[in-house]
Design a protein around this motif. Structure first.
Motif, short mmCIF file in Angstrom:
data_model
loop_
_atom_site.label_atom_id
_atom_site.label_comp_id
_atom_site.label_asym_id
_atom_site.label_seq_id
_atom_site.Cartn_x
_atom_site.Cartn_y
_atom_site.Cartn_z
N SER A 1 0.95 -1.16 -0.15
CA SER A 1 0.18 0.12 -0.01
C SER A 1 0.78 1.01 0.04
O SER A 1 2.03 1.07 -0.09
N SER A 2 0.20 2.61 -0.03
CA SER A 2 1.03 3.65 -0.01
C SER A 2 1.55 3.89 1.28
O SER A 2 2.23 4.96 1.68
N ARG A 3 1.10 3.09 2.37
CA ARG A 3 1.79 3.22 3.61
C ARG A 3 2.19 2.02 4.22
O ARG A 3 1.73 1.49 5.21
N PRO A 4 3.05 1.59 3.57
CA PRO A 4 3.85 0.27 3.86
C PRO A 4 4.55 0.13 5.11
O PRO A 4 4.57 -0.94 5.60
N GLY B 1 -3.49 1.74 11.63
CA GLY B 1 -3.28 0.42 11.04
C GLY B 1 -3.93 -0.62 11.79
O GLY B 1 -3.28 -2.13 11.60
N TYR B 2 -5.15 -0.49 12.36
CA TYR B 2 -5.71 -1.53 12.99
C TYR B 2 -6.68 -2.18 12.07
O TYR B 2 -7.62 -1.35 11.45
N VAL B 3 -6.94 -3.40 11.76
CA VAL B 3 -7.90 -4.02 10.94
C VAL B 3 -8.47 -5.36 11.62
O VAL B 3 -7.64 -6.16 12.17
N LEU B 4 -9.68 -5.36 11.80
CA LEU B 4 -10.39 -6.59 12.68
C LEU B 4 -11.70 -6.87 11.62
O LEU B 4 -12.26 -6.29 11.07
N ILE B 5 -11.65 -8.37 11.77
CA ILE B 5 -12.56 -8.95 10.94
C ILE B 5 -13.57 -9.86 12.02
O ILE B 5 -12.84 -10.64 12.85
N GLY C 1 -7.75 0.03 2.87
CA GLY C 1 -8.01 0.93 2.22
C GLY C 1 -8.65 2.22 2.92
O GLY C 1 -7.96 3.31 2.86
N HIS C 2 -9.37 1.96 3.92
CA HIS C 2 -9.89 2.89 4.93
C HIS C 2 -8.70 3.70 5.53
O HIS C 2 -8.70 4.88 5.77
N VAL C 3 -7.80 2.91 5.96
CA VAL C 3 -6.69 3.34 6.81
C VAL C 3 -5.54 4.11 5.96
O VAL C 3 -5.37 5.48 6.21
N VAL C 4 -5.37 3.45 4.71
CA VAL C 4 -4.46 4.12 3.91
C VAL C 4 -4.84 5.42 3.33
O VAL C 4 -4.15 6.48 3.42
N ALA C 5 -6.53 5.58 3.18
CA ALA C 5 -6.96 6.91 2.90
C ALA C 5 -7.25 7.78 3.93
O ALA C 5 -7.71 8.97 3.81
N ALA D 1 -11.09 7.55 8.70
CA ALA D 1 -11.51 7.82 9.94
C ALA D 1 -10.99 9.21 10.53
O ALA D 1 -11.60 9.80 11.26
N ILE D 2 -9.81 9.52 10.00
CA ILE D 2 -9.01 10.64 10.47
C ILE D 2 -9.85 12.00 9.67
O ILE D 2 -9.91 12.96 10.63
N VAL D 3 -10.33 11.87 8.79
CA VAL D 3 -10.95 13.13 8.22
C VAL D 3 -12.18 13.41 9.32
O VAL D 3 -12.72 14.49 9.27
N ARG D 4 -13.06 12.11 9.83
CA ARG D 4 -14.11 12.26 10.53
C ARG D 4 -13.67 13.09 11.97
O ARG D 4 -14.17 13.65 12.49
#
Lengths: 178, 355
Positions: B127-130, B153-157, B180-184, B187-190
């Motif tokens: 990703s663009s935030r490797p 960088g937290y991803v939970l399923i 994708g949500h983290v890279v873009a 949540a930070i925009v919110r």
């Protein structure tokens, strides 16, 4: 491996027809600047996955595109140190990865960020206090702390191993300190 | 009464229409500011300029602040989803502050979590935030077909979604969407928008009406917020001229903002454009890694509108938009790649989890 790549190329062609309606592939010009996007990208002597590694490149490195895709989805490029060689298509991007920003507006490019220590920091102290004091749920804190510990144990090398075992694209090199 | 994010935006909307927005509010320097009403009473030299609240949208949130927020959101997700599918050795809170003290059992759950982490990192490293610290886990929630992510960088399923995926490609697709949500930084925009609106609330606390809003925020913005601590911490943070919040040192602000962020992600979801963007990033990552995008499209197709990923746009619209994007990408990106043909078999530890 050859049959795997042949099958990928066949699928690629099929996808291109299916999804793109036979559109032309984008062209690059020799000397055009493109960027490394994947960690520990191998710059290889030949367009073969097991070829000699001439240099390890990192995300954000600006390289000059020379030709490609040549054999089997490899592109010939020249590194910032003027080393010529081949990299896999998925190691490259048209745009430079965005730098990470720190409080106060300091930016760090991918290479500087990787060596800053921020990438290995554990669960923030505030998050621990939040779970402990506000949620009174120490189990939730322990679970996230454990998840972080597991993540710290999984290296780029583990990802490379998965790639090799599953016949995925060898985009990420295995050299990384755990 | 809980005041949700919508409520906060509503409060902001109301305040934006008031004539005092943009005025500088001053109190005596050094005075402890406890509530909005206190601000109004004391007047003078402690400045909160509403016109400067725009800085919270203009200046990017640093990774350290993002990680602090995301860590609390992740703890919140774990607390509200019966924890994570992990067997760990109990440790005190103090011990947990040092990663070297963390021990986990060599159990099937650990192996399954490692597997999800390896698949996730295989994608995230491209990703663009490797280089950020990516963390992947399985929520013990067997009722909801969902995956969530948190800043940093937290991803939970959820276990239910784990049970529903047919192959590694589909698992990768679900993880890639959240990456994708983290890279873009969705949540930070919110988070930035909430910072701005809360700054304006604090700035507007000069009027009695706004003071009442400010006074109520402490008890309404977060379930576990100290109604006195929150306004005091918020006003201190918005007054210092920096756009950054030291969340580790302001627990009530961290509590309020992380709960609002987590609630917004889990309940309301992102807006449609952000969901489509996460799908596009997911497709990029899948192509780059050699996973089958077709399998991701199949996963999306099996989801019913209002069911899986409930807050997301209609699955048919997502599939259609993604196919259009893939066609365009082929024409414009020489490094798009052909996509994968093989569907890797998932390891036994993971297969057991699916039973």
């Amino acid at each position: 491996m050859k049959s795997l790549i042949r099958s990928r190329l066949a699928l690629g062609a099929a996808l291109a027809v299916l999804l793109a309606g036979g559109v032309a592939f984008a062209k690059l010009n020799p000397g055009q600047k493109v960027f490394v996007k994947a960690k520990n990208t191998k710059l290889l002597a030949k367009p073969e996955a097991n070829s000699q590694v001439r240099e390890i490149l990192q995300p954000g490195d600006e390289v000059a595109w020379e030709s490609g895709p040549e054999a089997k989805e490899f592109h010939r490029i020249k590194s910032p140190k003027n080393t010529e060689g081949y990299v896999f298509f998925s190691n490259l991007a048209l745009e430079r990865p965005k730098p990470e920003i720190f409080t106060g507006g300091t930016t760090k490019d991918a290479r500087a960020f990787a060596s800053s220590g921020a990438a290995t920091r554990a669960l923030a102290e505030g998050a621990i206090r939040y779970g402990d004091k506000k949620l009174n749920d120490q189990q939730a804190v322990a679970a996230v702390v454990t998840m972080e510990a597991i993540a710290a144990q999984v290296s780029a090398g583990d990802a490379a191993k998965l790639v090799a075992e599953n016949g995925l694209i060898p985009a990420v090199g295995e050299k990384e300190k755990k | 009464m809980k005041l949700g994010l919508v409520g906060l935006i509503g409060a902001y909307g109301l305040l934006a229409a008031l004539p005092f927005c943009g005025q500088v509010i001053r109190t005596n320097a050094g005075d402890a500011i406890r509530t909005g009403a206190d601000v109004a009473k004391k007047g003078a030299s402690f400045a909160i300029d509403a016109s400067k609240c725009d800085r919270f949208m203009k200046e990017q949130v640093g990774y350290d602040e993002e990680q602090a927020l995301g860590g609390a959101v992740a703890v919140n997700f774990a607390a509200n989803n019966r924890g994570l599918y992990l067997d760990y050795v109990n440790a005190s809170v103090d011990q947990m502050k040092s990663p070297s003290n963390v021990q986990f059992k060599d159990a099937a759950s650990t192996k399954a979590s490692k597997y999800v982490t390896v698949v996730g990192k295989t994608l995230a490293l491209q990703s663009s935030r490797p280089n950020i610290k990516w963390k992947f886990g399985i929520l013990n929630n067997e009722d909801s077909l969902n995956a969530v992510s948190a800043p940093g960088g937290y991803v939970l399923i959820t276990r239910k979604l784990v049970k529903s995926v047919k192959n590694e490609d589909q698992l990768a697709g679900a993880l890639a969407h959240e990456i994708g949500h983290v890279v873009a930084r969705h949540a930070i925009v919110r988070y930035q928008a909430t910072k701005k609106s809360q700054c304006q609330v604090a700035a507007a606390a000069k009027s009695d009406a706004a003071s009442a809003v400010m006074d109520s925020l402490g008890s309404e913005i977060g379930r576990k917020v100290d109604p006195n601590g929150y306004p005091r911490q918020l006003e201190r943070l918005v007054s210092d001229g920096s756009a950054a919040f030291d969340l580790n040192q302001n627990l009530d602000v961290l509590t309020a903002f992380s709960e609002k962020t987590g609630e917004a992600i889990a309940s309301a979801g992102y807006d449609k454009d952000q969901e489509y963007e996460a799908d596009r990033i997911a497709a990029d990552l899948l192509l780059s890694a050699g996973y089958s995008v077709d399998e991701y499209l199949k996963l999306l197709s099996t989801m019913k509108a209002g069911g899986a990923f409930a807050p997301h746009p209609d699955p048919e619209d997502r599939v259609s938009a993604l196919k259009k994007y893939l066609a365009e990408k082929k024409a414009s990106d020489p490094f798009a790649g052909p996509g994968g043909a093989k569907k890797p078999v998932m390891p036994p530890e993971f297969a057991t989890l699916q039973e």
